[in-house]
Design a protein around this motif. Structure first.
Motif, PDB file in Angstrom:
ATOM      1  N   THR A  58      -1.943   0.625  -2.914  1.00  0.00           N
ATOM      2  CA  THR A  58      -1.141  -0.436  -3.548  1.00  0.00           C
ATOM      3  C   THR A  58      -1.942  -1.222  -4.589  1.00  0.00           C
ATOM      4  O   THR A  58      -1.376  -2.131  -5.211  1.00  0.00           O
ATOM      5  CB  THR A  58      -0.608  -1.423  -2.485  1.00  0.00           C
ATOM      6  N   ALA A  61      -0.347  -1.339  -8.020  1.00  0.00           N
ATOM      7  CA  ALA A  61       0.825  -2.222  -8.021  1.00  0.00           C
ATOM      8  C   ALA A  61       0.394  -3.684  -8.006  1.00  0.00           C
ATOM      9  O   ALA A  61       1.000  -4.538  -8.673  1.00  0.00           O
ATOM     10  CB  ALA A  61       1.717  -1.919  -6.814  1.00  0.00           C
ATOM     11  N   ARG A  64      -0.613  -4.672 -11.434  1.00  0.00           N
ATOM     12  CA  ARG A  64       0.557  -4.868 -12.292  1.00  0.00           C
ATOM     13  C   ARG A  64       1.179  -6.245 -12.051  1.00  0.00           C
ATOM     14  O   ARG A  64       1.654  -6.902 -12.990  1.00  0.00           O
ATOM     15  CB  ARG A  64       1.590  -3.766 -12.054  1.00  0.00           C
ATOM     16  N   VAL A  65       1.174  -6.681 -10.785  1.00  0.00           N
ATOM     17  CA  VAL A  65       1.697  -8.015 -10.482  1.00  0.00           C
ATOM     18  C   VAL A  65       0.836  -9.089 -11.135  1.00  0.00           C
ATOM     19  O   VAL A  65       1.336 -10.041 -11.736  1.00  0.00           O
ATOM     20  CB  VAL A  65       1.763  -8.233  -8.958  1.00  0.00           C
ATOM     21  N   LYS A 138       4.491  -8.422   1.295  1.00  0.00           N
ATOM     22  CA  LYS A 138       3.937  -7.435   0.365  1.00  0.00           C
ATOM     23  C   LYS A 138       2.932  -8.085  -0.572  1.00  0.00           C
ATOM     24  O   LYS A 138       1.822  -7.572  -0.776  1.00  0.00           O
ATOM     25  CB  LYS A 138       5.062  -6.787  -0.435  1.00  0.00           C
ATOM     26  N   HIS A 139       3.282  -9.221  -1.144  1.00  0.00           N
ATOM     27  CA  HIS A 139       2.378  -9.895  -2.070  1.00  0.00           C
ATOM     28  C   HIS A 139       1.148 -10.457  -1.362  1.00  0.00           C
ATOM     29  O   HIS A 139       0.054 -10.468  -1.919  1.00  0.00           O
ATOM     30  CB  HIS A 139       3.124 -11.005  -2.805  1.00  0.00           C
ATOM     31  N   TYR A 142      -1.211  -7.666  -1.120  1.00  0.00           N
ATOM     32  CA  TYR A 142      -1.891  -7.450  -2.392  1.00  0.00           C
ATOM     33  C   TYR A 142      -3.063  -8.413  -2.549  1.00  0.00           C
ATOM     34  O   TYR A 142      -4.183  -8.019  -2.920  1.00  0.00           O
ATOM     35  CB  TYR A 142      -0.920  -7.673  -3.560  1.00  0.00           C
TER      36      TYR A 142
END
Length: 264
Positions: A58, A61, A64-65, A138-139, A142
């Motif tokens: 991840t 991803a 990208r965030v 999810k965040h 990250y």
């Protein structure tokens, strides 16, 4: 791409390197391949050990965030929801199916589609709240990856410095080389502390900020979807959703198409 994070990282590096050069240092003194290998290689290895492979995949991803532009502004979302509520009152909720299908926000699309399908209001709220919780987790996942890297990097820098000092102390028979060798050893600490505080930890903080922004927008949309399902007047919907805006509802322009609605 969000240029602020790029500018921030470059400005931080420029400040450190510029200050070093201003004091008479040489740029070549900062370029130590062995120190970089120990710090960045060791940090990557520690992070790889800390998380399963599914979490490590991840990382793109997460980047990208952090480097992306972020979600649409809350103000635009309020206007979209108010417009939908106006259409729903004039033409019925079934008229929202085509409008919602063209909206770029998947959370709003899904919520409106459930309303159009006649899903029970409590079930709609439960499903959307579960999606909000999933997005938040999810965040957080990250951010934890980069927080871990920010914690490991300074330690790897210290390890690199200790290894360099061990090498220095083993070469005391050459006193003329003692000063430069110590300087090289401490470069590892510099790499570790600088990368943690300019790259890894700021990226984690950026991801958390993005998460807060996205969760707020999702909560805004949740209330808007429920208001549409309840058939609330667009002006009431506007005032309710305006509480999610930092400026408050007093600065929000009148709804497009809602001004002609007559309050029940």
């Amino acid at each position: 791409m969000d240029l602020t994070i790029i500018i921030g990282i470059l400005a931080g590096l420029a400040a450190l390197i510029g200050g070093f050069l201003w004091e008479g240092g040489h740029f070549s003194g900062l370029m130590q391949a062995t120190a970089a290998l120990i710090v960045f290689g060791g940090t990557f290895a520690a992070v790889a050990v800390s998380f399963p492979a599914s979490r490590l995949r991840t990382i793109p991803a997460a980047l990208r965030v952090a480097f992306g532009r972020g979600s649409r502004s809350s103000r635009d979302l309020v206007e979209d929801v108010v417009d939908m509520s106006s259409v729903a009152r004039r033409e019925g909720v079934l008229a929202l199916e085509r409008i919602s299908s063209e909206h770029p926000d998947p959370f709003l699309r899904e919520g409106i589609q459930m309303v159009v399908d006649g899903t029970d209001a409590e079930l709609v709220r439960q499903i959307l709240e579960l999606e909000i919780n999933a997005a938040e987790q999810k965040h957080e996942g990250y951010a934890k990856i980069f927080e871990s890297a920010g914690g490991y990097a300074p330690t790897m820098g210290i390890i690199g410095t200790v290894m360099g000092l061990i090498h220095v102390l083993g070469s005391l028979q050459e006193p003329t080389q003692l000063g430069p060798s110590i300087a090289v050893a401490f470069t590892a600490t510099l790499y570790g502390v600088a990368s943690a505080n300019i790259i890894f930890l700021p990226i984690a903080s950026k991801i958390k900020a993005r998460c807060e922004e996205e969760i707020q927008n999702m909560e805004l949309l949740l209330e808007g979807i429920m208001a549409i399902q309840n058939g609330e007047h667009p002006l009431i919907v506007r005032k309710k959703l305006a509480t999610y805006l930092s400026e408050g509802f007093s600065t929000i322009p009148e709804a497009r198409g809602a001004a002609h609605e007559t309050a029940d």
